[in-house]
Design an enzyme around this catalytic site. Structure first.
Site, PDB file in Angstrom:
ATOM      1  N   ARG A 196      -0.229   7.907   0.536  1.00 52.51           N
ATOM      2  CA  ARG A 196       0.238   6.692   0.313  1.00 52.51           C
ATOM      3  C   ARG A 196       1.796   7.295  -1.004  1.00 52.51           C
ATOM      4  NH1 ARG A 196       1.067   2.733   3.048  1.00 52.51           N
ATOM      5  NH2 ARG A 196       0.898   1.423   1.331  1.00 52.51           N
ATOM      6  N   CYS A 197       2.454   7.013  -1.024  1.00 53.04           N
ATOM      7  CA  CYS A 197       3.036   7.310  -2.207  1.00 53.04           C
ATOM      8  C   CYS A 197       2.818   7.258  -3.630  1.00 53.04           C
ATOM      9  CB  CYS A 197       4.768   6.149  -2.144  1.00 53.04           C
ATOM     10  SG  CYS A 197       5.902   6.549  -1.127  1.00 53.04           S
ATOM     11  N   PRO A 198       2.569   7.953  -4.492  1.00 52.99           N
ATOM     12  CA  PRO A 198       3.500   8.597  -4.773  1.00 52.99           C
ATOM     13  C   PRO A 198       3.576  10.044  -4.481  1.00 52.99           C
ATOM     14  CG  PRO A 198       2.294   8.638  -6.801  1.00 52.99           C
ATOM     15  CD  PRO A 198       2.081   8.111  -5.461  1.00 52.99           C
ATOM     16  N   ASP A 238       4.110   6.880   5.239  1.00 53.47           N
ATOM     17  CA  ASP A 238       3.938   5.116   4.567  1.00 53.47           C
ATOM     18  C   ASP A 238       5.174   4.767   4.956  1.00 53.47           C
ATOM     19  OD1 ASP A 238       4.371   3.392   1.971  1.00 53.47           O
ATOM     20  OD2 ASP A 238       3.434   5.097   1.005  1.00 53.47           O
TER      21      ASP A 238
END
Length: 77
Positions: A11-13, A38
């Site tokens: 998942r970001c970041p 994501d």
């Protein structure tokens, strides 16, 4: 030659941070393909490239559901 970074499942970041690290090892003009799952990653990479001088070449759907390939070119900065 294009370097490939597999950031699926992150998942970001995290995909962006890993891409930044990978880009820092490449020469100007070299390409990096980031495989991401994501859904927010395309927008994050678009903003990142606008701020850093790297070039977003294309965003391609992958053969896997919910995965895309983001192709970047390292800028001169």
């Amino acid at each position: 030659m294009t370097t490939v970074l597999d950031a699926r499942g992150l998942r970001c970041p995290l995909p962006l941070l890993q891409a930044r690290k990978a880009l820092s090892t490449l020469s100007a003009g070299a390409r990096l393909t980031v495989m991401v799952s994501d859904p927010g990653a395309p927008a994050d990479f678009t903003a990142y490239c606008a701020q850093t001088g790297h070039r977003l070449i294309e965003i391609l759907p992958a053969d896997e559901p919910s995965v895309c390939h983001i192709v970047l070119e390292r800028g001169t900065r």
